[in-house]
Design a protein around this motif. Structure first.
Motif, PDB file in Angstrom:
ATOM      1  N   LEU A 193      -9.034  -2.456   6.322  1.00 40.84           N
ATOM      2  CA  LEU A 193      -9.225  -2.867   7.710  1.00 40.84           C
ATOM      3  C   LEU A 193     -10.483  -2.192   8.234  1.00 40.84           C
ATOM      4  O   LEU A 193     -10.601  -0.960   8.176  1.00 40.84           O
ATOM      5  CB  LEU A 193      -8.018  -2.474   8.562  1.00 40.84           C
ATOM      6  CG  LEU A 193      -8.069  -2.792  10.065  1.00 40.84           C
ATOM      7  CD1 LEU A 193      -8.091  -4.304  10.288  1.00 40.84           C
ATOM      8  CD2 LEU A 193      -6.878  -2.162  10.785  1.00 40.84           C
ATOM      9  N   VAL A 194     -11.438  -2.987   8.731  1.00 38.16           N
ATOM     10  CA  VAL A 194     -12.701  -2.468   9.240  1.00 38.16           C
ATOM     11  C   VAL A 194     -12.859  -2.885  10.692  1.00 38.16           C
ATOM     12  O   VAL A 194     -12.572  -4.039  11.064  1.00 38.16           O
ATOM     13  CB  VAL A 194     -13.903  -2.979   8.408  1.00 38.16           C
ATOM     14  CG1 VAL A 194     -15.232  -2.603   9.059  1.00 38.16           C
ATOM     15  CG2 VAL A 194     -13.843  -2.404   6.993  1.00 38.16           C
ATOM     16  N   VAL A 195     -13.321  -1.960  11.523  1.00 35.49           N
ATOM     17  CA  VAL A 195     -13.543  -2.229  12.940  1.00 35.49           C
ATOM     18  C   VAL A 195     -15.043  -2.206  13.220  1.00 35.49           C
ATOM     19  O   VAL A 195     -15.770  -1.385  12.660  1.00 35.49           O
ATOM     20  CB  VAL A 195     -12.800  -1.197  13.821  1.00 35.49           C
ATOM     21  CG1 VAL A 195     -13.222   0.214  13.483  1.00 35.49           C
ATOM     22  CG2 VAL A 195     -13.026  -1.472  15.301  1.00 35.49           C
ATOM     23  N   TRP A 226      -5.443   0.902   2.187  1.00 38.52           N
ATOM     24  CA  TRP A 226      -4.108   1.100   1.631  1.00 38.52           C
ATOM     25  C   TRP A 226      -4.092   0.738   0.148  1.00 38.52           C
ATOM     26  O   TRP A 226      -4.608  -0.313  -0.257  1.00 38.52           O
ATOM     27  CB  TRP A 226      -3.100   0.243   2.392  1.00 38.52           C
ATOM     28  CG  TRP A 226      -2.997   0.654   3.833  1.00 38.52           C
ATOM     29  CD1 TRP A 226      -2.225   1.645   4.353  1.00 38.52           C
ATOM     30  CD2 TRP A 226      -3.708   0.081   4.939  1.00 38.52           C
ATOM     31  NE1 TRP A 226      -2.404   1.740   5.717  1.00 38.52           N
ATOM     32  CE2 TRP A 226      -3.313   0.788   6.106  1.00 38.52           C
ATOM     33  CE3 TRP A 226      -4.642  -0.952   5.074  1.00 38.52           C
ATOM     34  CZ2 TRP A 226      -3.814   0.489   7.367  1.00 38.52           C
ATOM     35  CZ3 TRP A 226      -5.145  -1.241   6.335  1.00 38.52           C
ATOM     36  CH2 TRP A 226      -4.730  -0.536   7.460  1.00 38.52           C
ATOM     37  N   VAL A 227      -3.503   1.609  -0.632  1.00 38.35           N
ATOM     38  CA  VAL A 227      -3.484   1.469  -2.090  1.00 38.35           C
ATOM     39  C   VAL A 227      -2.056   1.193  -2.536  1.00 38.35           C
ATOM     40  O   VAL A 227      -1.116   1.841  -2.054  1.00 38.35           O
ATOM     41  CB  VAL A 227      -4.000   2.758  -2.766  1.00 38.35           C
ATOM     42  CG1 VAL A 227      -3.982   2.614  -4.282  1.00 38.35           C
ATOM     43  CG2 VAL A 227      -5.404   3.081  -2.264  1.00 38.35           C
ATOM     44  N   PRO A 228      -1.847   0.244  -3.452  1.00 39.84           N
ATOM     45  CA  PRO A 228      -0.488  -0.030  -3.942  1.00 39.84           C
ATOM     46  C   PRO A 228       0.153   1.229  -4.516  1.00 39.84           C
ATOM     47  O   PRO A 228      -0.503   2.021  -5.195  1.00 39.84           O
ATOM     48  CB  PRO A 228      -0.714  -1.087  -5.026  1.00 39.84           C
ATOM     49  CG  PRO A 228      -1.991  -1.751  -4.657  1.00 39.84           C
ATOM     50  CD  PRO A 228      -2.832  -0.663  -4.049  1.00 39.84           C
ATOM     51  N   ASP A 229       1.433   1.389  -4.255  1.00 44.00           N
ATOM     52  CA  ASP A 229       2.161   2.583  -4.674  1.00 44.00           C
ATOM     53  C   ASP A 229       3.287   2.168  -5.617  1.00 44.00           C
ATOM     54  O   ASP A 229       4.082   1.276  -5.304  1.00 44.00           O
ATOM     55  CB  ASP A 229       2.730   3.291  -3.440  1.00 44.00           C
ATOM     56  CG  ASP A 229       3.216   4.696  -3.754  1.00 44.00           C
ATOM     57  OD1 ASP A 229       3.773   4.890  -4.848  1.00 44.00           O
ATOM     58  OD2 ASP A 229       3.043   5.584  -2.905  1.00 44.00           O
ATOM     59  N   TYR A 230       3.355   2.848  -6.769  1.00 45.69           N
ATOM     60  CA  TYR A 230       4.401   2.507  -7.726  1.00 45.69           C
ATOM     61  C   TYR A 230       5.786   2.866  -7.195  1.00 45.69           C
ATOM     62  O   TYR A 230       6.798   2.392  -7.703  1.00 45.69           O
ATOM     63  CB  TYR A 230       4.149   3.225  -9.050  1.00 45.69           C
ATOM     64  CG  TYR A 230       3.138   2.520  -9.911  1.00 45.69           C
ATOM     65  CD1 TYR A 230       3.527   1.526 -10.798  1.00 45.69           C
ATOM     66  CD2 TYR A 230       1.787   2.817  -9.812  1.00 45.69           C
ATOM     67  CE1 TYR A 230       2.592   0.863 -11.576  1.00 45.69           C
ATOM     68  CE2 TYR A 230       0.849   2.163 -10.585  1.00 45.69           C
ATOM     69  CZ  TYR A 230       1.253   1.187 -11.466  1.00 45.69           C
ATOM     70  OH  TYR A 230       0.323   0.533 -12.231  1.00 45.69           O
ATOM     71  N   VAL A 268       3.858  -2.078   3.454  1.00 46.64           N
ATOM     72  CA  VAL A 268       3.581  -2.999   4.553  1.00 46.64           C
ATOM     73  C   VAL A 268       3.741  -2.316   5.905  1.00 46.64           C
ATOM     74  O   VAL A 268       2.951  -2.562   6.838  1.00 46.64           O
ATOM     75  CB  VAL A 268       4.505  -4.230   4.458  1.00 46.64           C
ATOM     76  CG1 VAL A 268       4.300  -5.160   5.651  1.00 46.64           C
ATOM     77  CG2 VAL A 268       4.262  -4.972   3.156  1.00 46.64           C
ATOM     78  N   HIS A 269       4.726  -1.439   6.033  1.00 49.23           N
ATOM     79  CA  HIS A 269       4.928  -0.793   7.326  1.00 49.23           C
ATOM     80  C   HIS A 269       3.737   0.082   7.710  1.00 49.23           C
ATOM     81  O   HIS A 269       3.403   0.208   8.893  1.00 49.23           O
ATOM     82  CB  HIS A 269       6.221   0.035   7.315  1.00 49.23           C
ATOM     83  CG  HIS A 269       6.153   1.291   6.504  1.00 49.23           C
ATOM     84  ND1 HIS A 269       6.339   1.303   5.125  1.00 49.23           N
ATOM     85  CD2 HIS A 269       5.902   2.581   6.859  1.00 49.23           C
ATOM     86  CE1 HIS A 269       6.228   2.536   4.683  1.00 49.23           C
ATOM     87  NE2 HIS A 269       5.959   3.334   5.713  1.00 49.23           N
ATOM     88  N   GLU A 270       3.060   0.668   6.701  1.00 45.22           N
ATOM     89  CA  GLU A 270       1.874   1.480   7.005  1.00 45.22           C
ATOM     90  C   GLU A 270       0.728   0.597   7.481  1.00 45.22           C
ATOM     91  O   GLU A 270      -0.036   0.971   8.377  1.00 45.22           O
ATOM     92  CB  GLU A 270       1.460   2.288   5.774  1.00 45.22           C
ATOM     93  CG  GLU A 270       2.452   3.379   5.393  1.00 45.22           C
ATOM     94  CD  GLU A 270       1.968   4.209   4.223  1.00 45.22           C
ATOM     95  OE1 GLU A 270       0.888   3.880   3.671  1.00 45.22           O
ATOM     96  OE2 GLU A 270       2.659   5.184   3.858  1.00 45.22           O
ATOM     97  N   VAL A 271       0.581  -0.582   6.874  1.00 52.03           N
ATOM     98  CA  VAL A 271      -0.452  -1.516   7.310  1.00 52.03           C
ATOM     99  C   VAL A 271      -0.151  -1.994   8.727  1.00 52.03           C
ATOM    100  O   VAL A 271      -1.050  -2.080   9.580  1.00 52.03           O
ATOM    101  CB  VAL A 271      -0.546  -2.706   6.338  1.00 52.03           C
ATOM    102  CG1 VAL A 271      -1.597  -3.706   6.816  1.00 52.03           C
ATOM    103  CG2 VAL A 271      -0.881  -2.220   4.928  1.00 52.03           C
TER     104      VAL A 271
END
Length: 561
Positions: free
Chosen positions: A375-377, A391-395, A408-411
């Motif tokens: 996400l860029v502003v 955000w990086v995928p987490d195993y 998703v909740h962090e995004v």
């Protein structure tokens, strides 16, 4: 002749073990794979000088007398200068049972005397398994199997063992990935070939692990050598990090530097005539290549043959400029001017004020699975861009089939925070790769005129190409700036051009940004988000949104926030 040498050469030379080491190379080593394979090694003046510097020691009377002056040595020469041979030969003397490579006292004339390393362990890093025999390990293998001292080694494609009275007495190994802790702990010397290629997360991790192991055998004064050709700026490669450190040393910003750095390139003007090189002219290209080569290499190089490569159909002049003139220029394949972004447009410390209803636009791109999401502003008034989220995928958060997934909740929290602290005029988001439902939720929450889908795939190819061109133009013109964020700079540098089968109104081919290959570990999601955010700004202004701030603030207000 253009060189960058750090630290610069001293008026009084430091004591060095380099002389006897050069002698041993020319007496016992041979050339590796290629036209001269098996012939006796020959060192030109520049390579002799590099070895002398690499083996300088602190003088008598110093508290560190006899210890190595440089723990790390990095050499940057143009393509085709036998860098790989150089690295393989140094590894050979480091492994050799008679190699005078460590301080062992002073002779009657006050010169340092060398000795071999006890139980040497020498990893040589290759970027892939396929390159192991093509790089320095292949040279070392040839020297240890076809040279006059072949009986001193037990050599295979997996390791080369130095033989002693009791059997194995040290070894060299090729590495194509991260060294394990046990192997790395024994390092006495290590070599990296073409460090401009070491830019993937795996390669950088391997490099950092190897460098961290150097202090573990202090009695053996371990060190590392890296050679390279100039890389692509902004890629974040090991070569670029070394160059950046050398520049800091040259400015006096590093105390007691342990790095020796040597770089030779072609300048912009002929050093003899003062005339600017015109690389569209054959004669100028030849002279530029001659300068980048240095006298010794130029004497045996086919300068005209190299210069003719510029005339090939669809030749990439910037690639040729980087490899043969050894200039840090970007290849034509790069979508954006990464050097300008990082060196000229970065306003380190700048920030878009929050909680004062600053008018901004947002760009969002990524994937919920496997890939990153960014996400860029963009500040509408100034054009300043900042990373607002990556955000990086987490195993730990896997999809039902075991694929790592972005949280998703962090995004959600990141997007909500952006709308909370800014006056978001418009947000462009690519809903592909799992973000369509969430994008629709944001549109319902913040308004469908503010949150707009902007597909960047085949469904929206022409508009995406126009967005990419506008973003590249803004970078070139200096209309967009950034806060110096390294992740955003890295994604900008990683973005490559992919031409599409479309042209603009003037018949010029269009392109979109993409990864260098589909499975590349070099991410570009922030670059795409930056482009979307910039396009949102342009469209917002075109629709009548004022660039003026919706509040009045002072510099002190900005600092407090």
């Amino acid at each position: 002749m253009t060189t960058f040498i750090v630290p610069s050469f001293d008026e009084e030379p430091w004591p060095s073990l380099g002389g006897p080491i050069c002698d041993l190379i020319e007496e016992r080593a041979v050339f590796g794979p290629g036209s001269l394979k098996g012939e006796p090694a020959r060192l030109d003046d520049e390579k002799r000088a590099a070895i002398w510097k690499a083996y300088e020691v602190y003088p008598r009377g110093h508290e560190l007398a006899g210890r190595r002056r440089f723990r790390r040595v990095r050499i940057s020469w143009r393509k085709g200068t036998a860098k790989t041979e150089f690295g393989g030969w140094v590894a050979f003397v480091e492994l050799h049972s008679e190699g005078p490579v460590r301080f062992d006292g002073w002779d009657a004339d006050g010169n340092p005397v060398g000795r071999p390393v006890r139980d040497p362990y020498i990893p040589l890093l290759a970027t892939t398994q396929e390159q192991v025999m093509e790089l320095a390990y292949g040279v070392l293998y040839t020297v240890c199997t076809e040279g006059p001292d072949a009986d001193l080694f037990d050599s295979s494609l997996e390791r080369i063992i130095r033989l002693g009275e009791r059997g194995a007495d040290g070894k060299a190994v090729p590495l194509a990935g991260s060294p394990n802790a046990r192997d790395g702990a024994r390092t006495t010397f290590q070599y990296y070939d073409e460090t401009h290629r070491l830019n993937s997360p795996t390669a950088l991790s391997a490099y950092e692990a190897m460098e961290a192991n150097l202090p573990k055998r202090p009695l053996d004064d371990p060190w590392s050598l890296g050679t390279t050709t100039a890389g692509e700026p902004g890629k974040g490669s090991v070569a670029e990090k070394d160059k950046d450190e050398a520049e800091l040393i040259s400015k006096g910003e590093v105390d007691e530097p342990e790095l020796f750095y040597f770089h030779r390139e072609a300048g912009t003007h002929d050093p003899t005539t003062g005339k600017e090189y015109d690389l569209s002219v054959m004669a100028d290209r030849i002279e530029a290549i001659r300068e980048a080569s240095g006298p010794s290499v130029a004497a045996w190089s086919d300068l005209r043959g190299i210069a003719k490569q510029w005339d090939r159909p669809r030749a990439d002049p910037r690639y040729l400029e980087r490899t043969w003139l050894n200039r840090w220029t970007q290849a034509e394949a790069q979508a954006f001017d990464a050097r300008r972004w990082k060196d000229e447009l970065a306003k380190v410390g700048a920030t878009i004020p929050r909680r004062v209803r600053r008018k901004v636009t947002l760009g969002f791109d990524g994937s919920r699975w496997k890939d990153t999401t960014g996400l860029v502003v963009t500040d509408i008034e100034t054009g300043l861009q900042q990373k607002f989220g990556l955000w990086v995928p987490d195993y730990a958060d896997e999809s039902p089939d075991g694929t790592p997934e972005v949280r998703v909740h962090e995004v959600n929290e990141g997007v909500d925070e952006a709308f909370k602290v800014f006056d978001v005029v418009r947000m462009y988001l690519d809903p592909a790769q799992g973000w369509d439902e969430q994008g629709a939720t944001w549109a319902g929450k913040y308004g469908p005129k503010k949150v707009l889908f902007f597909y960047t795939d085949s469904r929206n190819l022409r508009r995406t190409a126009e967005m990419c061109r506008s973003y590249a133009g803004a970078i070139k013109a200096g209309e967009v700036t950034n806060d110096g964020d390294e992740d955003l700079a890295s994604h900008i540098a990683n973005a490559q051009k992919r031409e599409i089968k479309m042209v603009d109104d003037e018949g010029q081919p269009l392109w979109v940004m993409s990864k260098e290959r589909h499975d590349s570990l070099n991410k570009i999601d922030l670059a795409m988000a930056g482009g979307l955010s910039w396009q949102a700004r342009l469209d917002a202004i075109a629709s009548g949104v004022s660039t003026a701030s919706s509040y009045f603030y002072t510099a002190s207000t900005t600092r407090r926030r």
